[in-house]
Design a protein around this motif. Structure first.
Motif, PDB file in Angstrom:
ATOM      1  N   ASP A   1       0.830  -1.199   0.000  1.00  0.00           N
ATOM      2  CA  ASP A   1       0.000   0.000   0.000  1.00  0.00           C
ATOM      3  C   ASP A   1       0.872   1.260   0.000  1.00  0.00           C
ATOM      4  O   ASP A   1       0.589   2.239  -0.704  1.00  0.00           O
ATOM      5  CB  ASP A   1      -0.910  -0.012   1.225  1.00  0.00           C
ATOM      6  N   LEU A   2       1.953   1.213   0.806  1.00  0.00           N
ATOM      7  CA  LEU A   2       2.854   2.347   0.870  1.00  0.00           C
ATOM      8  C   LEU A   2       3.553   2.566  -0.469  1.00  0.00           C
ATOM      9  O   LEU A   2       3.769   3.718  -0.913  1.00  0.00           O
ATOM     10  CB  LEU A   2       3.902   2.119   1.972  1.00  0.00           C
ATOM     11  N   ALA A   3       3.899   1.463  -1.142  1.00  0.00           N
ATOM     12  CA  ALA A   3       4.584   1.585  -2.430  1.00  0.00           C
ATOM     13  C   ALA A   3       3.681   2.172  -3.503  1.00  0.00           C
ATOM     14  O   ALA A   3       4.159   2.795  -4.462  1.00  0.00           O
ATOM     15  CB  ALA A   3       5.100   0.215  -2.865  1.00  0.00           C
ATOM     16  N   LEU A   4       2.372   2.004  -3.370  1.00  0.00           N
ATOM     17  CA  LEU A   4       1.439   2.472  -4.392  1.00  0.00           C
ATOM     18  C   LEU A   4       0.885   3.871  -4.113  1.00  0.00           C
ATOM     19  O   LEU A   4       0.117   4.410  -4.921  1.00  0.00           O
ATOM     20  CB  LEU A   4       0.269   1.481  -4.509  1.00  0.00           C
TER      21      LEU A   4
ATOM     22  N   ARG B   1       7.525   6.284  -7.156  1.00  0.00           N
ATOM     23  CA  ARG B   1       8.792   6.078  -6.470  1.00  0.00           C
ATOM     24  C   ARG B   1       9.861   5.699  -7.493  1.00  0.00           C
ATOM     25  O   ARG B   1       9.568   5.323  -8.628  1.00  0.00           O
ATOM     26  CB  ARG B   1       8.659   5.009  -5.399  1.00  0.00           C
ATOM     27  N   THR B   2      11.073   5.745  -7.021  1.00  0.00           N
ATOM     28  CA  THR B   2      12.179   5.355  -7.879  1.00  0.00           C
ATOM     29  C   THR B   2      12.245   3.838  -7.967  1.00  0.00           C
ATOM     30  O   THR B   2      11.617   3.118  -7.178  1.00  0.00           O
ATOM     31  CB  THR B   2      13.509   5.904  -7.326  1.00  0.00           C
ATOM     32  N   GLU B   3      13.009   3.384  -8.952  1.00  0.00           N
ATOM     33  CA  GLU B   3      13.175   1.927  -9.126  1.00  0.00           C
ATOM     34  C   GLU B   3      13.774   1.293  -7.877  1.00  0.00           C
ATOM     35  O   GLU B   3      13.357   0.199  -7.478  1.00  0.00           O
ATOM     36  CB  GLU B   3      14.083   1.663 -10.332  1.00  0.00           C
ATOM     37  N   GLN B   4      14.702   1.990  -7.243  1.00  0.00           N
ATOM     38  CA  GLN B   4      15.341   1.445  -6.035  1.00  0.00           C
ATOM     39  C   GLN B   4      14.341   1.329  -4.896  1.00  0.00           C
ATOM     40  O   GLN B   4      14.339   0.363  -4.130  1.00  0.00           O
ATOM     41  CB  GLN B   4      16.512   2.356  -5.634  1.00  0.00           C
ATOM     42  N   GLN B   5      13.442   2.323  -4.772  1.00  0.00           N
ATOM     43  CA  GLN B   5      12.426   2.273  -3.710  1.00  0.00           C
ATOM     44  C   GLN B   5      11.415   1.149  -3.966  1.00  0.00           C
ATOM     45  O   GLN B   5      10.991   0.465  -3.040  1.00  0.00           O
ATOM     46  CB  GLN B   5      11.713   3.618  -3.631  1.00  0.00           C
ATOM     47  N   TYR B   6      11.041   0.977  -5.257  1.00  0.00           N
ATOM     48  CA  TYR B   6      10.125  -0.132  -5.576  1.00  0.00           C
ATOM     49  C   TYR B   6      10.784  -1.480  -5.283  1.00  0.00           C
ATOM     50  O   TYR B   6      10.157  -2.399  -4.768  1.00  0.00           O
ATOM     51  CB  TYR B   6       9.707  -0.064  -7.042  1.00  0.00           C
ATOM     52  N   ARG B   7      12.059  -1.583  -5.618  1.00  0.00           N
ATOM     53  CA  ARG B   7      12.776  -2.832  -5.358  1.00  0.00           C
ATOM     54  C   ARG B   7      12.833  -3.128  -3.846  1.00  0.00           C
ATOM     55  O   ARG B   7      12.637  -4.270  -3.420  1.00  0.00           O
ATOM     56  CB  ARG B   7      14.183  -2.749  -5.939  1.00  0.00           C
TER      57      ARG B   7
END
Length: 456
Positions: free
Chosen positions: A256-259, A263-269
Motif C-alpha cells: 500500500d505504501l509503495a502504491l 517512487r524510484t526503481e530502487q524504492q520499488y525494489r
C-alpha cells in the motif's frame, strides 16, 4: 422398542415360563399322587370284598345287590374273583364287566403277581390273592370321581394363579425395569444439556462400582479429553489467526505504501524485497502448521522404517547449512567402535525426524552468539541419545517450563525471528516415535537439548 419394554417382556416371559413349569409340575405330581392313592384304595377294596366272599360271610347275591345300589350314588368298586384256571367264582356285575378279563390277562397276573392299568378313565388292577392255602385271581376296577373332581378344581386354581401371577409379573417387571433404567434416563437428560458451549458439564456418578457408574466415569473422561482438545483447537485457531495477521498486515502495508505515490526503481525494489520477506515468513509459518498437522497423525498412518541416526543427522546438517550458510553445526559420534549399528538405528519416519532435528539445530544456532550447535550421538541401554548444545543466552525457568508450548515465544522474541511452532512440533514428533526430549539450560550458560528415541 424401548429397552424398558424389552426388559419387561423378556423378564415376564422368562419368569412366566419358570412359573408355568412349576405349576405344571404341581399338577403332574398331584395327578401321580391321586393315581397311586386310588390304586392303593382299590387294592384294599378288592381284598375286602374277596375276603368276605371266600369266607362266606356275605352271600354273592347280597354283595351284588349292595354294589348295584351303591353305583347309583357313589363310584363303587367292581370286583371279580377267579380261580387260577380262569373259572369265575364271583363278579359284582357281569353285565357291566368293566375289565373284561381273558386268559391272557389271567396268565399275566399269575406271572407278575399284581398288575395295574387303565381302561379309559377307569383304574383297574389284577392280583394273585391267597386264602386258606389256595390262590385266587382278584380283579377290581373303579372310577375315581372324587379324585378327578379335586384334580379339576386344582387345574382351575392353577390356571387362575397363572393368569393372576402373569399379570402381576408384567406390572412388577415394568416398574422394576423403569426403576432400574431411571439412572440411564437421568444420564440421557444430562447428556442432552452438554453442548459445545457447555463442555464443562459432566454426567452424574452415583456409584462408581456399578456398570452405569463405570459408563458415566468413562464418558466424563471422554468429555475431559474433548474439552482439552476443543480448547486447544480454539487457542490454536486464535494463535494461528494472530500469527497470520502479522505478516499479512506487514505485506499489505508495504504494498500500500509503495502504491501511494510514484517512487524510484530502487524504492520499488526495496518495497518488493520487504514484501517478499513477509511472504516467506508467512510461507514458513504455513509449512510449520502443515508439519504440525502431520505430527498429529496416528503412528499406524505413518510409514516407518529403520533409520541410522548418524546418517540422518548428516543429511539434516547439510540441509540447515544450505538454508543458513552463517550457521555452524559440529557432529560428534561417540562410541564409534561399537560393533552393532542397531544401537544408533531407530524405527521412524525419515521426513518427520528430519524436521524435528532441523528445528532443534536451528534453535541452538538462533539463540547462540556464534550461531553454532554442537551435536553428540551416543547410546545407553535401549535408547539412542542425541545431545544438541549451544553456548547461547540460555533460558529462564519460565521459558523452560513453556518451551514446548505451541506459539510460545521467550523474552528474546523480538531479537530472534520465529513463530513458536518448532519446539512444540519437535516434541510431538519425538513422542510419536516413542522417544523423549529434555532441556537443560541456565541463563548465560547455553542450552542442551537431549533427545532419547528407542533404538531397534
Amino acid at each position: 422398542m424401548k429397552i424398558r419394554t424389552a426388559l419387561t417382556l423378556k423378564n415376564t416371559c422368562a419368569t412366566a415360563t419358570v412359573f408355568l413349569i412349576c405349576l405344571t409340575m404341581i399338577y403332574v405330581v398331584s395327578e401321580h399322587t391321586r393315581s397311586r392313592t386310588f390304586f392303593h384304595d382299590l387294592r384294599g377294596e378288592a381284598i375286602t370284598k374277596a375276603h368276605l366272599f371266600l369266607q362266606n360271610q356275605v352271600d354273592a347275591r347280597t354283595m351284588q345287590s349292595i354294589y348295584l345300589n351303591n353305583r347309583r350314588f357313589i363310584n363303587e368298586v367292581e370286583v371279580a374273583v377267579y380261580t387260577t384256571d380262569f373259572h369265575m367264582l364271583y363278579h359284582d356285575a357281569i353285565q357291566n364287566d368293566i375289565i373284561k378279563e381273558d386268559r391272557k390277562m389271567i396268565d399275566r397276573i399269575l406271572e407278575e403277581k399284581e398288575i395295574e392299568f387303565y381302561i379309559g378313565s377307569y383304574q383297574a388292577l389284577g392280583m394273585l390273592y391267597q386264602f386258606q392255602g389256595q390262590h385266587y385271581i382278584v380283579t377290581a376296577a373303579a372310577y375315581d370321581g372324587y379324585g378327578y373332581h379335586n384334580l379339576y378344581e386344582l387345574r382351575r386354581t392353577l390356571l387362575l394363579l397363572f393368569v393372576i401371577g402373569l399379570s402381576l409379573l408384567v406390572l412388577v417387571g415394568y416398574f422394576l425395569a423403569r426403576s432400574a433404567l431411571k439412572p440411564i434416563r437421568d444420564i440421557v437428560r444430562e447428556a442432552e444439556n452438554i453442548t459445545s458451549s457447555h463442555l464443562d458439564r459432566r454426567l452424574p456418578v452415583k456409584n462408581e462400582k456399578d456398570e452405569l457408574g463405570e459408563l458415566s466415569t468413562t464418558f466424563n473422561a471422554l468429555l475431559n479429553r474433548l474439552e482439552v482438545s476443543f480448547n486447544s483447537q480454539k487457542m490454536f485457531v486464535s494463535n494461528v489467526s494472530h500469527e497470520m495477521r502479522t505478516p499479512l498486515a506487514a505485506l499489505i502495508a508495504e504494498l500500500d505504501l509503495a502504491l501511494q505515490k510514484e517512487r524510484t526503481e530502487q524504492q520499488y525494489r526495496a518495497a518488493m524485497e520487504n514484501a517478499l520477506q513477509d511472504a516467506r515468513r508467512m510461507n514458513k509459518l504455513i509449512d510449520g502448521l502443515l508439519n504440525l498437522a502431520k505430527a498429529d497423525y496416528q503412528k499406524e498412518q505413518i510409514k516407518m522404517q529403520d533409520i541410522r541416526l548418524d546418517e540422518l543427522l548428516l543429511d539434516v546438517r547439510e540441509y540447515v547449512l544450505k538454508a543458513h550458510p552463517d550457521y555452524t553445526i559440529n557432529l560428534l559420534f561417540e562410541q564409534e567402535d561399537a560393533d552393532d549399528d542397531r544401537l544408533i538405528t531407530v524405527t521412524g519416519n525419515h521426513y518427520l525426524l528430519s524436521i524435528a532435528f532441523s528445528n532443534l539445530m536451528e534453535n541452538n544456532c538462533k539463540y547462540s552468539a556464534d550461531k553454532a550447535s554442537f551435536v553428540q550421538i551416543s547410546y545407553w541401554d535401549k535408547w539412542a541419545i542425541v545431545r544438541l548444545s549451544d553456548a547461547g543466552i540460555g533460558m529462564t525457568d519460565v521459558e523452560k517450563q513453556h518451551l514446548f508450548t505451541l506459539f510460545y515465544r521467550g523474552e528474546q522474541e523480538k531479537q530472534v525471528e520465529g513463530h513458536g511452532i518448532g519446539m512444540a512440533l519437535s516434541q510431538k514428533i519425538i513422542s510419536l516415535h516413542r522417544g523423549q526430549i529434555a532441556v537443560h539450560s541456565q541463563q548465560g550458560e547455553g542450552t542442551t537439548l537431549v533427545v532419547e528415541p528407542p533404538h531397534v
